[in-house]
Design a protein around this motif. Structure first.
Motif, PDB file in Angstrom:
ATOM      1  N   ASN A 193       0.811  -1.226   0.000  1.00 40.58           N
ATOM      2  CA  ASN A 193       0.000   0.000   0.000  1.00 40.58           C
ATOM      3  C   ASN A 193       0.846   1.279   0.000  1.00 40.58           C
ATOM      4  O   ASN A 193       0.498   2.257   0.650  1.00 40.58           O
ATOM      5  CB  ASN A 193      -0.944   0.000   1.205  1.00 40.58           C
ATOM      6  N   VAL A 194       1.954   1.251  -0.736  1.00 38.75           N
ATOM      7  CA  VAL A 194       2.816   2.425  -0.859  1.00 38.75           C
ATOM      8  C   VAL A 194       2.941   2.764  -2.338  1.00 38.75           C
ATOM      9  O   VAL A 194       3.210   1.890  -3.162  1.00 38.75           O
ATOM     10  CB  VAL A 194       4.210   2.157  -0.248  1.00 38.75           C
ATOM     11  N   SER A 195       2.727   4.024  -2.689  1.00 38.18           N
ATOM     12  CA  SER A 195       2.849   4.419  -4.086  1.00 38.18           C
ATOM     13  C   SER A 195       4.295   4.280  -4.544  1.00 38.18           C
ATOM     14  O   SER A 195       5.234   4.323  -3.733  1.00 38.18           O
ATOM     15  CB  SER A 195       2.391   5.866  -4.279  1.00 38.18           C
ATOM     16  N   ALA A 196       4.496   4.129  -5.848  1.00 36.81           N
ATOM     17  CA  ALA A 196       5.843   3.985  -6.387  1.00 36.81           C
ATOM     18  C   ALA A 196       6.678   5.221  -6.085  1.00 36.81           C
ATOM     19  O   ALA A 196       7.860   5.125  -5.742  1.00 36.81           O
ATOM     20  CB  ALA A 196       5.781   3.735  -7.892  1.00 36.81           C
ATOM     21  N   ALA A 220       7.714   5.035  -2.583  1.00 42.19           N
ATOM     22  CA  ALA A 220       8.708   3.974  -2.411  1.00 42.19           C
ATOM     23  C   ALA A 220      10.095   4.454  -2.838  1.00 42.19           C
ATOM     24  O   ALA A 220      11.098   4.170  -2.170  1.00 42.19           O
ATOM     25  CB  ALA A 220       8.303   2.744  -3.217  1.00 42.19           C
ATOM     26  N   GLU A 228      -1.263   8.233  -9.677  1.00 39.18           N
ATOM     27  CA  GLU A 228      -0.594   7.421  -8.670  1.00 39.18           C
ATOM     28  C   GLU A 228      -0.415   5.998  -9.182  1.00 39.18           C
ATOM     29  O   GLU A 228      -1.262   5.458  -9.879  1.00 39.18           O
ATOM     30  CB  GLU A 228      -1.393   7.417  -7.364  1.00 39.18           C
ATOM     31  N   SER A 240       1.492   2.105  -7.919  1.00 39.52           N
ATOM     32  CA  SER A 240       2.297   1.311  -7.001  1.00 39.52           C
ATOM     33  C   SER A 240       2.835   0.127  -7.778  1.00 39.52           C
ATOM     34  O   SER A 240       2.331  -0.211  -8.851  1.00 39.52           O
ATOM     35  CB  SER A 240       1.472   0.830  -5.805  1.00 39.52           C
TER      36      SER A 240
END
Length: 460
Positions: free
Chosen positions: A216-219, A222, A249, A251
């Protein structure tokens, strides 16, 4: 060069292909396409880059788990690298996510970053563009093929044997011109290098993989976390460079589209940029303190070289560039002045002093420097760009438009010239929106850069 044997024949057989979810040739089979290259065995290097090969394998496995169709290649010679890139482009379907990871050696030339195959023969500046592969061109081709999101992860900020042959300093990597909806991450800061060691894995990729696996972290987040992790682990000795122009957005596990502000609109096509005020003036970055400048590893290294040899014009010019980029204009002027005293016909130094003077408001001095730079080198597009800024600040919009247009003819991918021409056109009563929008798609920070010069796209 004849005493260096080319390794192409052996290396033609060295590639490994990893494909997830069906044949790699069918781009329509997956929305996420990746090319992973690990170039470890450069005959001109004193040792094999084991970390490049191992890290490429680990990144390929992680991307495969994340649903990418991955092609992994190891130790590519020039011809094979060209064929591999062509195959990668062919797999990109309109609307897809396209990612390239490169681990090996890269080199900066003419303000572009070139990824080097293992059989590169670099002895002079023109050899870089002949044997290397421009990252700008790779991203542009990904965009042309219709990729909705473009990602480049480059672990190549290494001091390599090629630069030492024809330069007195290591230039590191150059900023890349990013199409809209792109993410680019380098393992070190622009112009900086990380010493190559005989390790099995790089710190940069170790941090990258940890953040890619976070749920659950966007690229973008990250990669920001990767950058911060490397900075913390090295006590700021290694500072990765991140550039983002994402408006959607994403991920590594899925694509997330921002919901629109209104409740009844299309849930997949919100465009945040168009919802901003038409003429929002960004705030330029603050000038770093003297302590922060002194602690900058690139500046510190150049200062040590100048302490050992005050006549080292290459190091002084380079330090002046970095000072100017960081908006430490007084220090930049001191370095450019010193270079020009030693060589009054150094066109690049004259251009940079013109640009610095323009930023600080010394417009007549800037104009004299730009004119002299163009007398020395009439084809110097950067000096045309700088003089365009001077004329723009002087209110000579017609002259500014001409200078910027001439610069664009020589370098069509100059975001600075496009933005400047758009602003000059707008201030002369025209539209200019196309130039400004194109410049922002290439460099999301271009408006902030110009704001630092006291120039905005706003009209009264």
């Amino acid at each position: 060069m004849s005493h260096f044997m080319r390794a192409a024949v052996v290396l033609l057989l060295a590639g490994l292909i990893v494909v997830s979810g069906g044949a790699a040739s069918h781009a329509a089979d997956a929305a996420k396409i990746a090319l992973v290259i690990g170039n470890a065995k450069y005959p001109d290097n004193e040792f094999v880059l084991n970390d490049a090969a191992n890290d490429a394998q680990d990144v390929a496995k992680e991307l495969t788990r994340d649903g990418f169709v991955v092609e992994q290649q190891i130790n590519l010679a020039g011809d094979v690298m060209r064929q591999t890139l062509d195959r990668f482009y062919a797999r990109i379907a309109p609307g897809s996510v396209a990612l390239i990871f490169f681990d090996g050696f890269a080199i900066q030339s003419n303000r572009q970053t070139y990824l080097l195959p293992v059989d590169a023969q670099i002895w002079t500046e023109p050899d870089v563009s002949r044997d290397g592969f421009s990252l700008d061109a790779i991203l542009a081709e990904m965009n042309t093929r219709g990729a909705a999101i473009k990602i480049a992860l480059i672990d190549a900020s290494r001091r390599n044997p090629f630069e030492r042959r024809f330069r007195r300093y290591s230039a590191g990597l150059a900023p890349t011109i990013t199409p809209s909806n792109s993410l680019v991450l380098y393992s070190a800061a622009l112009g900086a290098v990380v010493a190559s060691g005989q390790s099995d894995h790089s710190l940069f990729v170790t941090e990258l993989l940890r953040e890619m696996r976070a749920p659950n972290v966007s690229a973008e987040q990250a990669l920001t976390n990767t950058k911060n992790g490397v900075i913390g682990a090295t006590n700021r000795e290694q500072v990765p460079w991140l550039s983002s122009s994402l408006t959607t957005e994403f991920s590594f596990a899925s694509i997330i589209t921002r919901p629109p502000d209104n409740k009844g609109g299309d849930q997949t096509s919100s465009k945040p940029e168009t919802q901003k005020p038409a003429c929002e003036v960004p705030q330029p970055d603050a000038t770093p303190s003297a302590d922060d400048l002194a602690k900058d590893p690139v500046i510190a290294d150049l200062t040590r070289k100048l302490a050992a040899n005050a006549a080292d014009t290459v190091s002084r010019y380079k330090r002046g560039q970095i000072y100017a980029i960081k908006r430490a204009y007084a220090l930049a002027m001191q370095d450019f002045d010193a270079v020009i005293r030693l060589d009054p016909k150094d066109g690049e130094a004259l251009n940079n002093r013109c640009w610095t003077r323009a930023a600080t408001g010394d417009l007549q001095g800037a104009l004299a420097d730009c004119n002299l730079a163009l007398q020395v080198d009439p084809g110097l597009s950067d000096a045309l760009d700088s003089r365009g800024l001077v004329n723009l600040k002087l209110g000579r919009t017609a002259d500014a438009i001409k200078d910027y247009t001439d610069a664009i003819q020589r370098n069509p991918r100059s975001s600075s010239s496009l933005f400047g021409r758009g602003v000059a056109t707008r201030k002369s009563g025209g539209d200019g929106a196309t130039d400004i929008a194109l410049a922002k798609s290439m460099d999301p920070n271009i408006a902030k850069e110009f704001a630092g010069y006291g120039v905005t796209e706003c009209t009264p």
